[in-house]
Design an enzyme around this catalytic site. Structure first.
Site, PDB file in Angstrom:
ATOM      1  N   ARG A   1       0.848  -1.182   0.000  1.00 37.55           N
ATOM      2  CA  ARG A   1       0.000   0.000   0.000  1.00 37.55           C
ATOM      3  C   ARG A   1       0.889   1.238   0.000  1.00 37.55           C
ATOM      4  O   ARG A   1       1.903   1.265   0.710  1.00 37.55           O
ATOM      5  CB  ARG A   1      -0.912   0.030   1.249  1.00 37.55           C
ATOM      6  CG  ARG A   1      -2.118  -0.897   1.162  1.00 37.55           C
ATOM      7  CD  ARG A   1      -3.138  -0.401   0.144  1.00 37.55           C
ATOM      8  NE  ARG A   1      -4.266  -1.306  -0.041  1.00 37.55           N
ATOM      9  CZ  ARG A   1      -4.395  -2.196  -1.028  1.00 37.55           C
ATOM     10  NH1 ARG A   1      -3.452  -2.326  -1.937  1.00 37.55           N
ATOM     11  NH2 ARG A   1      -5.470  -2.950  -1.127  1.00 37.55           N
TER      12      ARG A   1
ATOM     13  N   GLU B   1      -3.082   8.056  -5.524  1.00 36.76           N
ATOM     14  CA  GLU B   1      -3.154   7.282  -6.771  1.00 36.76           C
ATOM     15  C   GLU B   1      -4.206   7.885  -7.698  1.00 36.76           C
ATOM     16  O   GLU B   1      -5.361   8.018  -7.273  1.00 36.76           O
ATOM     17  CB  GLU B   1      -3.471   5.818  -6.459  1.00 36.76           C
ATOM     18  CG  GLU B   1      -2.315   5.144  -5.723  1.00 36.76           C
ATOM     19  CD  GLU B   1      -2.464   3.633  -5.590  1.00 36.76           C
ATOM     20  OE1 GLU B   1      -3.444   3.062  -6.108  1.00 36.76           O
ATOM     21  OE2 GLU B   1      -1.590   3.026  -4.961  1.00 36.76           O
TER      22      GLU B   1
ATOM     23  N   HIS C   1      -0.417   0.462  -9.894  1.00 40.91           N
ATOM     24  CA  HIS C   1      -1.199  -0.441  -9.035  1.00 40.91           C
ATOM     25  C   HIS C   1      -1.702  -1.671  -9.822  1.00 40.91           C
ATOM     26  O   HIS C   1      -2.915  -1.922  -9.906  1.00 40.91           O
ATOM     27  CB  HIS C   1      -2.374   0.300  -8.383  1.00 40.91           C
ATOM     28  CG  HIS C   1      -2.823  -0.338  -7.101  1.00 40.91           C
ATOM     29  ND1 HIS C   1      -3.224   0.371  -6.017  1.00 40.91           N
ATOM     30  CD2 HIS C   1      -2.916  -1.642  -6.735  1.00 40.91           C
ATOM     31  CE1 HIS C   1      -3.560  -0.444  -5.036  1.00 40.91           C
ATOM     32  NE2 HIS C   1      -3.381  -1.689  -5.456  1.00 40.91           N
TER      33      HIS C   1
END
Ligand code: NAD
Length: 546
Positions: free
Chosen positions: A239, A268, A287
């Site tokens: 994360r 993000e 991601h």
């Protein structure tokens, strides 16, 4: 005619992979309602008509949506993060929330591993140079994995999967996970640390596989970088925020960190002008950890399968809000969970003055992991007849706490009890004593065991000893221990047309307890007639199922 199976209505409230939808449609007891993209109000209006709801990250499952849950029993997140589901509201409504973390374990571990390999061999910049027409062999000399030490932070599913792959590549592996109480893992091949600062100096490469929380936020920062080997490599596919991004940039500038690979970011996507996008020693992906075709198919199928398993009573997979429940019970633990249910239902009719305290004693080292489920199952069966609110294994501890019911589960081992033993004791509120019961018997107590034949047995009820398999329609009669009582009971059941299939009698002091197995339910009128007969102190019936 074979009995018809119930049909479970499953609401797909997000766009699911075709494989997941096809899986639901292929199940004879499931009906798919595919309605992604509705508004909060629209979901709130229809959610109660469904037994299960499957979501990804495209919908916020709010308290409002769950306010009138109707028949909704489970919400499955096809994926991992459940930040979009109001867990508190779901738990309060007794709705199980599951995710499908397992489905993305290998995929994410492979991505972290790919990042590590690409980072140490300069695959990204070398390809960039080639694509721009260049050919620079000297600049992109890399480092070999074999012989390096990998430090894994967070030794759960993904951390262990990465470690297994690293070992296969000839790396040494050390790991930090304060929630694993072992000196080594993976058959002694991974040395474990419970102190991050002690572990980092051993590693050439650090890879993060922890959840983001207060303890892990910024755990790799200026102070902990200072403890690392010079030229350490860093991989983060867990994360964003676990690695402090500003301190990472400084470590890259100073050369303390030779290179880093990031799949996850504090924001993000990171801003277009973020230095994280451009540094020559940073390798980045947007991601992509869980983003493989296999994982996307698997999460939607796993989510549907987890819903159906729960609805069919086959077990719980991937629970997020079942707090401390062990999901994968061993067969023996499963038998004791079933025994707990039967035992609690058996003594439930004897609890006439309320419940202040429930004590559950689980004996047997093989049962320890199932103790939480045993406790919850027993509590549900004790409480459900007395409460109008829905109570189930998800919300039962909260319901008990709200009502001030103390629950104590004691675990122990005893070599003299192979196979284990379970005791459930229920104490009523102070002063709420049952005048028809002696002081010593005010606590209701039931003891059971599972023997080698795997049959559940009750061996004691309120200090009356017996050996009986609790199934089907049952009745208890407590009577004065004097001649003629069996005859009275037999005659009453005979007159009511209820056949007694089996009977156990246990005596103590000047009373006896008869436990009867019946071929049909004992009608209320029969029990009332029995209770009116001289010498009969109590009579109750219970239906336990198979
Ligand atoms: P997991 O729960 O199986 O493992 C997490 C481990 O971290 C546990 O063993 C736990 O004991 C340990 N841990 C918790 N707090 C810790 C602390 N303070 N210090 C050290 N260890 C600690 O989870 P998992 O499935 O292996 O997932 C690991 C991480 O990967 C999660 O953050 C998850 O969100 C992330 N993830 C990322 C992607 C992606 O797309 N990049 C995909 C899936 C999972």
């Amino acid at each position: 005619m074979p009995p018809t199976r119930p049909t479970f209505r499953i609401l797909a409230a997000d766009k699911l992979a075709q494989e997941g939808l096809a899986f639901i449609e292929s199940q004879p007891d499931a009906e798919l309602v595919n309605k992604p993209g509705l508004s909060e109000d629209e979901y709130a209006a229809i959610v109660g008509e469904h037994d299960a709801m499957i979501v990804r990250s495209g919908i916020q499952v709010t308290e409002k949506i769950l306010a009138n849950p109707g028949r909704l029993k489970v919400i499955a997140r096809a994926g991992v993060g459940v930040d979009n589901i109001d867990l508190k509201a779901a738990t309060a409504q007794g709705i199980l929330v599951v995710n499908t973390a397992e489905a993305s374990t290998i995929t994410t571990a492979e991505h972290a591993f790919a990042l590590m390999m690409a980072l140490l061999r300069n695959i990204g910049p070398a390809h960039g140079t080639m694509a721009a027409g260049g050919w620079d062999r000297g600049k992109y000399q890399g480092r070999q994995l074999c012989g390096k030490t990998l430090g894994v932070i967070g030794f759960g599913r993904i951390g262990q999967t990465v470690a297994e792959r690293a070992l296969a590549f000839g790396m040494e592996v050390v790991a930090f996970d304060p929630f694993i109480n072992a000196e080594t893992m993976l058959d002694g091949r991974v040395r474990m640390f419970t102190d991050f600062a002690e572990m980092v100096p051993h590693a050439d490469v650090l890879t993060f596989h922890v959840p983001l929380n207060d303890a892990t936020r910024g755990m790799l920062n200026a102070q902990t970088f200072a403890l690392c080997r010079d030229g350490v490599y860093v991989v983060n596919a867990a994360r964003g925020g676990v690695v402090d991004e500003s301190d990472l940039m400084r470590a890259l500038e100073s050369g303390k960190c030779a290179g880093a690979a990031l799949d996850v970011f504090t924001a993000e996507p990171p801003p277009a002008d973020s230095p994280l996008r451009k540094h020559p020693h940073l390798l980045t992906t947007p991601h992509l950890g869980a983003s493989t075709r296999e994982a996307q198919q698997a999460v939607s199928v796993d989510a549907a399968a987890a819903c159906l398993a729960y609805l069919r009573g086959e077990g719980i997979q991937g629970a997020v809000n079942a707090g401390g429940l062990k999901i994968d019970l061993t067969p023996m633990q499963g038998r004791y969970v079933d025994l707990a249910r039967r035992m609690a239902r058996l003594i439930s009719p004897m609890i006439t003055r309320g419940i202040a305290c429930v004590t559950i004693e689980v004996v047997g080292k093989d049962l320890a992991g199932g103790a939480s489920m045993i406790e919850r199952q027993a509590l549900v069966c004790l409480l459900q007849d007395y409460l109008s609110d829905p109570v189930n294994i998800i919300n039962v501890n909260e319901v008990a706490e709200r009502r001030g019911i103390k629950v104590r589960t004691v675990q122990s081992e005893d070599d003299k009890l192979p196979g284990g033993q379970l005791t459930v004791e229920v104490t009523g509120p102070a002063g709420a004593t049952d005048p028809t019961t002696p002081a010593a018997d005010q606590t209701r107590r039931i003891v059971g065991r599972v023997y080698d034949d795997h049959q559940p047995r009750v061996i004691e009820i309120n200090r009356y000893h017996m050996d009986m398999v609790p199934t089907g329609h049952m009745a208890f009669v407590l009577n004065e221990d004097r001649p003629g009582m069996i005859g009275i009971v037999g005659a009453e059941f005979g007159e009511a047309g209820v056949n007694i299939a089996d009977m156990t009698i246990s005596r103590r002091d000047d009373t006896a307890m008869m436990v009867l197995k019946l071929d049909a339910e004992a009608p209320e009128a029969l029990l009332n007639r029995l209770k009116a007969r001289p010498g009969i102190l109590k009579a109750a019936a219970v239906q336990l199922g198979d």
